[in-house]
Design an enzyme around this catalytic site. Structure first.
Site, PDB file in Angstrom:
ATOM      1  N   GLY A 296       1.302  -2.703  -6.248  1.00  0.00           N
ATOM      2  CA  GLY A 296       1.236  -1.397  -5.593  1.00  0.00           C
ATOM      3  C   GLY A 296      -0.134  -0.766  -5.801  1.00  0.00           C
ATOM      4  O   GLY A 296      -1.103  -1.101  -5.118  1.00  0.00           O
ATOM      5  N   GLY A 297      -0.226   0.133  -6.775  1.00  0.00           N
ATOM      6  CA  GLY A 297      -1.447   0.913  -7.019  1.00  0.00           C
ATOM      7  C   GLY A 297      -2.728   0.091  -7.017  1.00  0.00           C
ATOM      8  O   GLY A 297      -3.725   0.471  -6.381  1.00  0.00           O
TER       9      GLY A 297
ATOM     10  N   TRP B 192       0.822  -1.222   0.000  1.00  0.00           N
ATOM     11  CA  TRP B 192       0.000   0.000   0.000  1.00  0.00           C
ATOM     12  C   TRP B 192       0.850   1.263   0.000  1.00  0.00           C
ATOM     13  O   TRP B 192       0.329   2.361  -0.134  1.00  0.00           O
ATOM     14  CB  TRP B 192      -0.938   0.002   1.213  1.00  0.00           C
ATOM     15  CG  TRP B 192      -1.937  -1.105   1.218  1.00  0.00           C
ATOM     16  CD1 TRP B 192      -2.020  -2.157   0.335  1.00  0.00           C
ATOM     17  CD2 TRP B 192      -3.011  -1.302   2.143  1.00  0.00           C
ATOM     18  NE1 TRP B 192      -3.058  -2.980   0.661  1.00  0.00           N
ATOM     19  CE2 TRP B 192      -3.688  -2.475   1.774  1.00  0.00           C
ATOM     20  CE3 TRP B 192      -3.448  -0.602   3.267  1.00  0.00           C
ATOM     21  CZ2 TRP B 192      -4.794  -2.962   2.474  1.00  0.00           C
ATOM     22  CZ3 TRP B 192      -4.549  -1.074   3.974  1.00  0.00           C
ATOM     23  CH2 TRP B 192      -5.217  -2.241   3.571  1.00  0.00           C
ATOM     24  N   LYS B 193       2.143   1.120   0.201  1.00  0.00           N
ATOM     25  CA  LYS B 193       3.059   2.274   0.249  1.00  0.00           C
ATOM     26  C   LYS B 193       2.553   3.314   1.249  1.00  0.00           C
ATOM     27  O   LYS B 193       1.937   2.958   2.251  1.00  0.00           O
ATOM     28  CB  LYS B 193       3.253   2.850  -1.162  1.00  0.00           C
ATOM     29  CG  LYS B 193       3.659   1.769  -2.169  1.00  0.00           C
ATOM     30  CD  LYS B 193       4.141   2.307  -3.481  1.00  0.00           C
ATOM     31  CE  LYS B 193       4.510   1.156  -4.393  1.00  0.00           C
ATOM     32  NZ  LYS B 193       5.061   1.586  -5.659  1.00  0.00           N
TER      33      LYS B 193
ATOM     34  N   SER C 249       3.266  -2.200 -12.063  1.00  0.00           N
ATOM     35  CA  SER C 249       2.053  -1.954 -12.843  1.00  0.00           C
ATOM     36  C   SER C 249       1.212  -3.210 -13.089  1.00  0.00           C
ATOM     37  O   SER C 249       0.613  -3.361 -14.167  1.00  0.00           O
ATOM     38  CB  SER C 249       2.395  -1.251 -14.169  1.00  0.00           C
ATOM     39  OG  SER C 249       2.976   0.013 -13.913  1.00  0.00           O
TER      40      SER C 249
HETATM   41  P1  PGA Z   1       2.856  -0.582  -8.806  1.00  0.00           P
HETATM   42  O1  PGA Z   1       3.948  -0.756  -7.637  1.00  0.00           O
HETATM   43  O2  PGA Z   1       2.034  -1.845  -8.833  1.00  0.00           O
HETATM   44  O3  PGA Z   1       2.040   0.618  -8.403  1.00  0.00           O
HETATM   45  O4  PGA Z   1       3.595  -0.375 -10.081  1.00  0.00           O
HETATM   46  C1  PGA Z   1       4.554  -1.985  -7.392  1.00  0.00           C
HETATM   47  C2  PGA Z   1       5.535  -1.861  -6.263  1.00  0.00           C
HETATM   48  O5  PGA Z   1       6.247  -0.854  -6.175  1.00  0.00           O
HETATM   49  O6  PGA Z   1       5.628  -2.758  -5.407  1.00  0.00           O
END
Ligand code: PGA
Length: 254
Positions: A231-232, A10-11, A210
């Site tokens: 991530g996103g 989730w950052k 992504s």
């Molecule tokens: P992203 O990020 O899916 O938004 O590209 C992946 C990650 O950094 O773990």
């Protein structure tokens, strides 16, 4: 057999209440998908609340970072003993930590060692920059990161590697399944050299960058890719559930 694993990174997103709502929105569906290991990595401040929500489910918890000392005068840091009992996994060496917080391979190596000693499963991230990719230096970079990140560590399959090309993170420009599989199979070769063939075969290696519910099939259908670090798309309940569901459908028909 390597059990497929989908982890949501989730950052630095979600306040406490948002984190709780996000978990509630996907809890039942995620829990019902048994053939995939599901790991949520919310911000530190939400770990305890999420732990409460996922109690008695098959969903697991991970942290996004950790320091390698047990305690002391390290303002702002989180130690392994603080995470033990709270989560099972910890993301280490993410390219954003390397890039924005100047984390070196040497520091990451100390963290990986400490995580393993503490009984946490590290998710070690590696990946080349766009420039390195264009210059044909992917293999060189990955080899260096794996060898340095795992220096002095005994062979273990209690470790997950995430191959995340920096040019694919958060850009909407994912690698192709073939590209990712080629680098991931290279990583297995590096592990076989560093450790041994059996361990290299047993370690789970994820692709990240992504990943969405529209492209997950492309990665999961490749033989060396065991899942994804998302991530996103992990911030949207439907998307994340979709990614886990498709992983389950595809891996169980293989
Ligand atoms: P992203 O990020 O899916 O938004 O590209 C992946 C990650 O950094 O773990």
């Amino acid at each position: 057999m390597r059990k497929p694993l989908i982890a949501g990174n989730w950052k630095m997103n979600t306040k406490l209440e948002e984190a709780e709502n996000l978990v509630r929105a996907m809890l039942a569906e995620l829990d019902s998908i048994e053939s995939v290991e599901k790991v949520l990595c919310p911000p530190f401040i939400s770990l305890a609340a999420v732990k409460g929500l996922i109690k008695d489910t098959s969903i697991k918890l991970g942290a996004q970072n950790m320091y390698f000392e047990d305690k002391g005068a390290y303002t702002g840091e989180i130690s392994p003993p603080m995470l033990i009992g709270l989560c099972d996994f910890v993301i280490l060496g993410h390219s954003e930590r390397r890039q924005y917080f100047a984390e070196t391979d040497e520091l990451i190596n100390k963290k990986v060692k400490k995580a393993l000693e503490s009984g946490l499963t590290p998710i070690l991230c590696v990946g080349e920059s766009p420039e390195e990719n264009e210059a044909g230096r992917t293999e060189e970079k990955i080899t260096m990161q794996i060898n340095a990140g795992l220096a002095g560590i005994s062979p273990t399959s209690q470790l997950i590697i995430a191959y995340e090309p920096i040019w694919a993170i958060g850009t909407g420009k994912a690698a192709t399944g073939k590209q990712a599989n080629a680098t991931i199979s290279l990583i297995r070769g590096i592990l076989a050299n560093l450790w041994n063939k059996e361990t290299a075969k047993a370690v789970r290696i994820l692709y990240g960058g992504s990943v969405t519910s529209s492209n997950i099939d492309e990665f999961i259908s490749e033989p060396d890719i065991d899942g994804a670090l998302v991530g996103g798309a992990s911030l949207k309940a439907d998307e994340f559930v979709g990614i886990v569901r498709q992983t389950s459908d595809l891996k169980s028909t293989r």
